[in-house]
Scaffold this motif. Sequence first.
Motif, PDB file in Angstrom:
ATOM      1  N   GLN A   7      -6.275  -0.225  -1.884  1.00  0.00           N
ATOM      2  CA  GLN A   7      -5.144  -0.183  -0.950  1.00  0.00           C
ATOM      3  C   GLN A   7      -5.621   0.052   0.479  1.00  0.00           C
ATOM      4  OE1 GLN A   7      -2.287  -1.130  -2.097  1.00  0.00           O
ATOM      5  NE2 GLN A   7      -3.132  -1.164  -4.178  1.00  0.00           N
ATOM      6  N   HIS A  51       2.223   2.002  -3.414  1.00  0.00           N
ATOM      7  CA  HIS A  51       1.204   2.572  -4.297  1.00  0.00           C
ATOM      8  C   HIS A  51       1.089   4.075  -4.107  1.00  0.00           C
ATOM      9  CE1 HIS A  51      -2.578   2.767  -6.593  1.00  0.00           C
ATOM     10  NE2 HIS A  51      -2.984   3.610  -5.653  1.00  0.00           N
ATOM     11  N   ALA A  66       0.829  -1.204   0.000  1.00  0.00           N
ATOM     12  CA  ALA A  66       0.000   0.000   0.000  1.00  0.00           C
ATOM     13  C   ALA A  66       0.865   1.257   0.000  1.00  0.00           C
ATOM     14  CB  ALA A  66      -0.926  -0.011   1.212  1.00  0.00           C
ATOM     15  N   ARG A  80      -6.678  -3.235   1.735  1.00  0.00           N
ATOM     16  CA  ARG A  80      -5.497  -4.029   2.083  1.00  0.00           C
ATOM     17  C   ARG A  80      -4.992  -3.633   3.478  1.00  0.00           C
ATOM     18  NH1 ARG A  80      -2.965  -3.912  -2.437  1.00  0.00           N
ATOM     19  NH2 ARG A  80      -2.972  -6.133  -2.921  1.00  0.00           N
TER      20      ARG A  80
END
Length: 444
Positions: free
Chosen positions: A343, A293, A290, A346
Amino acid sequence: MPRASTQNARPALRRLPTRASRIVQDVVSWVLPLLFRSQGLEISSSDASEGLARAFAAQQSGACNLLIAFRHPSTRDPLVLADLFWNRAPRAARQHHLQLARPIQLRFLYDRGIPIWAGPVIGWLLQRSGGIAIHRGRLDRPALAQARAALVQGRYPLVVAPEGATNNLSGEMAPLEPGVAQLAFWAAEDLEKAGDSRQLEVLPVGIQYSWRKHNWGALDARLNALERHLGIPTAATYQGNPETTRRERLIQIGMNLLKALEQLERLKPDPEKSFSERIGAYRLHGLAKAEAHFGLRAVGNLQERCRRIEQAAWDRIYRDGVDQLPPLERSLADWEAREADLQLTRMRLVEHFTSVSGHYISDRSDFDRFAEMLLLVEEAIGWIEDKPWKGQPSLGPQRVELRLGRALPVRPRLNGYLRNRRESMQLFMQDLEQALIEVMPDAA
């Protein structure tokens, strides 16, 4: 918290002002006992009620300012504490002939994300009960300034949860966030500069949930349901005493969940590693993915990293001027919001598994710990499958015990803080952690 997927970019989150209403507080304080009675929740708070009554009387007389720091094992905590502050403490004051100059009102910090997943009605109630909304993933200067001013003024006690979020375990505390210490020292500085002689005290409050009856049959039935759902052999394949069998079954359920998550993240399982080591590796992998990203640095503890990821996702989901974007740019913003939500999901999975471990039930294998860990696993499955897990049969009604810890004076620490801020913050957090541990069930 419930899962709510995002498909489109949305307008920027507006600041929620504090709009305390005495009428709303009166209605809520009247409803709470009825709500607890309907839920079968039994509350024990005699010592905490009397101690808080004396603290509120001192605060209202101008002898001290109060910062109340509470353990945060459950989403029920705000309601339980509201009943303690608004109903039980005033009742104890009357019983012990303590004079309260005015009804108890409070200011408290709450996560700005709560109204997103809990709904606008909850947000409305939080505002009108004295809540100060704060963005946890960034330096929210307006919210911190408001909390600091409330603590310095001292008209209302300030209530905070040093753990920052629930961990769903009464017997284990999450790492404390340093914000409570920083607020306390800021307020002590302001009082000193103003020549205000009032003391500033931090009051720890412990919250412990337990089941009124140890219904092992219901717990076993829910273990059976989880095993069937995950395709795990039933309890008939286990040998040994019931306590060991239940622990093995629960760990096996957790292991199956972990295998599924490792497969999702394309992590190669290491059979040489223990369950705790593998779940730790999964957490780090999920956070790192994450963070990559969003272009975030992997610094700080797990809670701090989760908060930064959450804020980065919100910055992409909730945007200024999104409704004025041309069609193509709006489509790209929606795309980016969906990716940010993925994300965020997650990261939420990592949060769900923060408290899942084998040692919690190995250290003390009682019904309450088994039940708490079972509920954590059920909630994680519900999150993954995007639908609530309906655990049946019921484990039964609960009780909650509230304890008041020893007060921590702040102003005697101020000179040390001015000499070495980092060291004083660390020492204060250690003392607060110890004070909260002392009001946890295992310390009794």
